[in-house]
Design a protein around this motif. Structure first.
Motif, PDB file in Angstrom:
ATOM      1  N   ASP A 136       0.715  -1.142   0.156  1.00 47.46           N
ATOM      2  CA  ASP A 136      -0.150   0.072   0.060  1.00 47.46           C
ATOM      3  C   ASP A 136       0.823   1.156  -0.128  1.00 47.46           C
ATOM      4  OD1 ASP A 136      -2.621  -0.919  -0.144  1.00 47.46           O
ATOM      5  OD2 ASP A 136      -2.679  -1.198   1.999  1.00 47.46           O
ATOM      6  N   LYS A 189      -3.061  -5.604  -5.418  1.00 45.79           N
ATOM      7  CA  LYS A 189      -3.262  -4.319  -5.278  1.00 45.79           C
ATOM      8  C   LYS A 189      -2.849  -3.733  -6.958  1.00 45.79           C
ATOM      9  CE  LYS A 189      -0.653  -0.258  -3.842  1.00 45.79           C
ATOM     10  NZ  LYS A 189      -1.786   0.452  -3.577  1.00 45.79           N
ATOM     11  N   TYR A 238      -6.303  -4.355  -8.525  1.00 47.33           N
ATOM     12  CA  TYR A 238      -7.317  -3.321  -8.025  1.00 47.33           C
ATOM     13  C   TYR A 238      -7.030  -1.834  -8.585  1.00 47.33           C
ATOM     14  CZ  TYR A 238     -10.451  -0.798  -4.806  1.00 47.33           C
ATOM     15  OH  TYR A 238     -11.187   0.139  -4.398  1.00 47.33           O
ATOM     16  N   ASN A 272     -11.603 -12.802  -2.736  1.00 46.00           N
ATOM     17  CA  ASN A 272     -10.457 -11.655  -2.759  1.00 46.00           C
ATOM     18  C   ASN A 272     -11.300 -10.315  -3.353  1.00 46.00           C
ATOM     19  OD1 ASN A 272      -8.223 -12.671  -1.652  1.00 46.00           O
ATOM     20  ND2 ASN A 272      -7.812 -13.703  -3.320  1.00 46.00           N
ATOM     21  N   THR A 273     -12.127 -10.496  -4.520  1.00 49.61           N
ATOM     22  CA  THR A 273     -12.648  -9.220  -4.929  1.00 49.61           C
ATOM     23  C   THR A 273     -13.312  -8.613  -3.846  1.00 49.61           C
ATOM     24  OG1 THR A 273     -12.634 -10.178  -7.195  1.00 49.61           O
ATOM     25  CG2 THR A 273     -13.816  -8.602  -6.892  1.00 49.61           C
ATOM     26  N   SER A 327     -11.856  -6.701  -1.254  1.00 48.71           N
ATOM     27  CA  SER A 327     -11.336  -5.372  -1.660  1.00 48.71           C
ATOM     28  C   SER A 327     -12.727  -4.557  -1.850  1.00 48.71           C
ATOM     29  CB  SER A 327     -10.952  -5.478  -3.272  1.00 48.71           C
ATOM     30  OG  SER A 327     -11.963  -5.795  -4.148  1.00 48.71           O
ATOM     31  N   VAL A 361      -6.678  -1.462   0.560  1.00 43.96           N
ATOM     32  CA  VAL A 361      -6.813  -2.783  -0.176  1.00 43.96           C
ATOM     33  C   VAL A 361      -5.749  -3.950   0.020  1.00 43.96           C
ATOM     34  CG1 VAL A 361      -6.873  -3.786  -2.339  1.00 43.96           C
ATOM     35  CG2 VAL A 361      -8.463  -1.805  -1.947  1.00 43.96           C
ATOM     36  N   ILE A 366      -6.171  -7.376   2.139  1.00 45.63           N
ATOM     37  CA  ILE A 366      -5.768  -8.786   1.635  1.00 45.63           C
ATOM     38  C   ILE A 366      -4.738  -9.358   2.533  1.00 45.63           C
ATOM     39  CG2 ILE A 366      -4.730  -9.758  -0.437  1.00 45.63           C
ATOM     40  CD1 ILE A 366      -7.689  -8.839  -1.144  1.00 45.63           C
TER      41      ILE A 366
END
Length: 400
Positions: free
Chosen positions: A70, A121, A124, A326-327, A330, A338, A342
């Motif tokens: 991140d 990441k 996303y 996982n989606t 998020s 995010v 995760i």
């Protein structure tokens, strides 16, 4: 627009490649357990412990890896991960006993732990919400493809050149991926998101995670889902070899069908999940119930001919919940968290991966029953269904 698309392709492709190598490195062990355990003098529980050691290291770097992704973006995290995985996987080829081997597996897992959060990441940040689950499914085809390659290459190389050569090959592939990622990953990306994430410290980010009821329930569901997946991946080869009389190479070929089922199933399920974005949770529940039934049927089966059908279906059940959950995760947190979410959830998930191989091995040591072992594994996804049923929301579908 073209440059933006090319940057996204490079980031997602390198994440895919890193996750592929992670699976090759971790799954080169199960196909050669009968050969390596005999040479090293390992019990079934100790052999399962090699997989658990990998997942212990993998577990410890989940949350820190997500937080670093991140803040720094994908490049640094993926490069460090690939280098460590490659070095310590090659090191296993030189092991002389249980303590040394289990330490090397722990260190390889430690290097692998941050890969998923960094790669997710990338997906996303570069794919819109309307296509995110399908993109996640395509990215996560690296997992079953790694399974397929490990189950083809590891027993083949081991039968020709010895089991140690399997780890020399797996580690060399990972170091080659490191060199490629070094060259093509963009050096500057996601700077705006890094800045936003940097405003909060560990204490506040953990509080955000722990007070998010639906996130915690989903994390617990993933624990029990992974309980089934990694217990199966550790002991399916040995079951087919000892229980059904297949050779190591034949067992590996059957597990390649397992991987093929997951390879096809993940993007298909991801695409369907995007069509029904408000029903991702329910999709996950259906998949996990299906997985539990297949685990019991697999352990009960005594006919080699049925493996042609059971293996790809079980492979699909063991993996396709990944892109959906996982989606879903998020969409339960702010965009700047995010990768941290995760990493946090996958860390909890991997506790299941850590415990289940040894637990199934202990059942085998005490009872000699593969049906008993796979029945214990099937309990996991059933409990996951119950936990997801308690989640109150279907996620907040946001734009990038």
């Amino acid at each position: 627009m073209k440059q933006k698309w090319m940057t996204a392709l490079r980031v997602i492709s390198c994440g895919w490649l890193a996750f592929l190598c992670s699976f090759i490195d971790r799954l080169s062990w199960p196909p050669i357990i009968p050969m390596a355990a005999g040479e090293l003098g390992l019990t079934a529980a100790e052999a399962g412990g090699f997989m658990s050691a990998f997942f212990l290291g993998y577990l410890l770097t989940q949350l820190p890896g997500g937080m670093l992704a991140d803040r720094w973006g994908s490049r640094k995290v993926l490069l460090y991960s690939l280098f460590l995985m490659g070095i310590f996987t090659i090191g296993l080829a030189l092991t002389t006993g249980f303590l040394q081997g289990i330490t090397l597996r722990f260190l390889a897992g430690f290097g692998s732990g941050a890969v998923l959060a960094a790669a997710v990441k990338g997906v996303y940040d570069h794919v819109s919400a309307e296509h995110r689950a399908m993109a996640m499914g395509l990215f996560m085809t690296s997992a079953p493809l790694g399974l397929l390659l490990a189950n083809i290459l590891s027993p083949l190389i081991a039968s020709q050149y010895g089991w140690r050569s399997s780890f020399l090959l797996a580690g060399s592939i990972t170091l080659a991926a490191f060199a490629l990622a070094w060259m093509i990953l963009p050096r500057r990306s996601e700077l705006r998101i890094v800045s936003a994430a940097g405003k909060k410290g560990l204490k506040f980010e953990l509080k955000d995670m722990l007070t998010n009821r639906d996130l915690m329930l989903t994390a617990a569901a993933g624990f029990f889902a992974m309980w089934g997946t990694w217990g199966t991946l550790t002991w399916a080869n040995a079951y087919m070899h000892h229980g059904l009389g297949l050779s190591l190479q034949q067992s590996g070929q059957t597990m390649a069908l397992f991987g093929l089922g997951a390879l096809i199933g993940q993007p298909v399920v991801g695409w369907l999940s995007d069509r029904f974005r408000q029903r991702r949770r329910q999709t996950g529940m259906i998949i996990l119930a299906f997985f539990a039934v297949l685990l019991w049927l697999f352990g009960r089966n005594q006919d080699v001919q049925y493996l042609v059908v059971l293996a790809p279906l079980l492979g699909a059940g063991a993996f396709v919940f990944g892109p959906v959950l996982n989606t879903f995760i998020s969409e339960l947190v702010a965009a700047r968290h995010v990768a941290t979410a995760i990493g946090f959830c996958n860390g909890i998930w991997q506790v299941g991966s850590l415990i289940s191989p040894v637990t199934a091995g202990m059942v085998l040591d005490r009872t000699g029953s593969y049906l008993g072992a796979f029945s214990i594994l099937a309990v996991g996804p059933l409990l996951a269904v119950g936990l997801l049923a308690c989640v109150r929301t279907n996620g907040v579908v946001r734009s990038r």
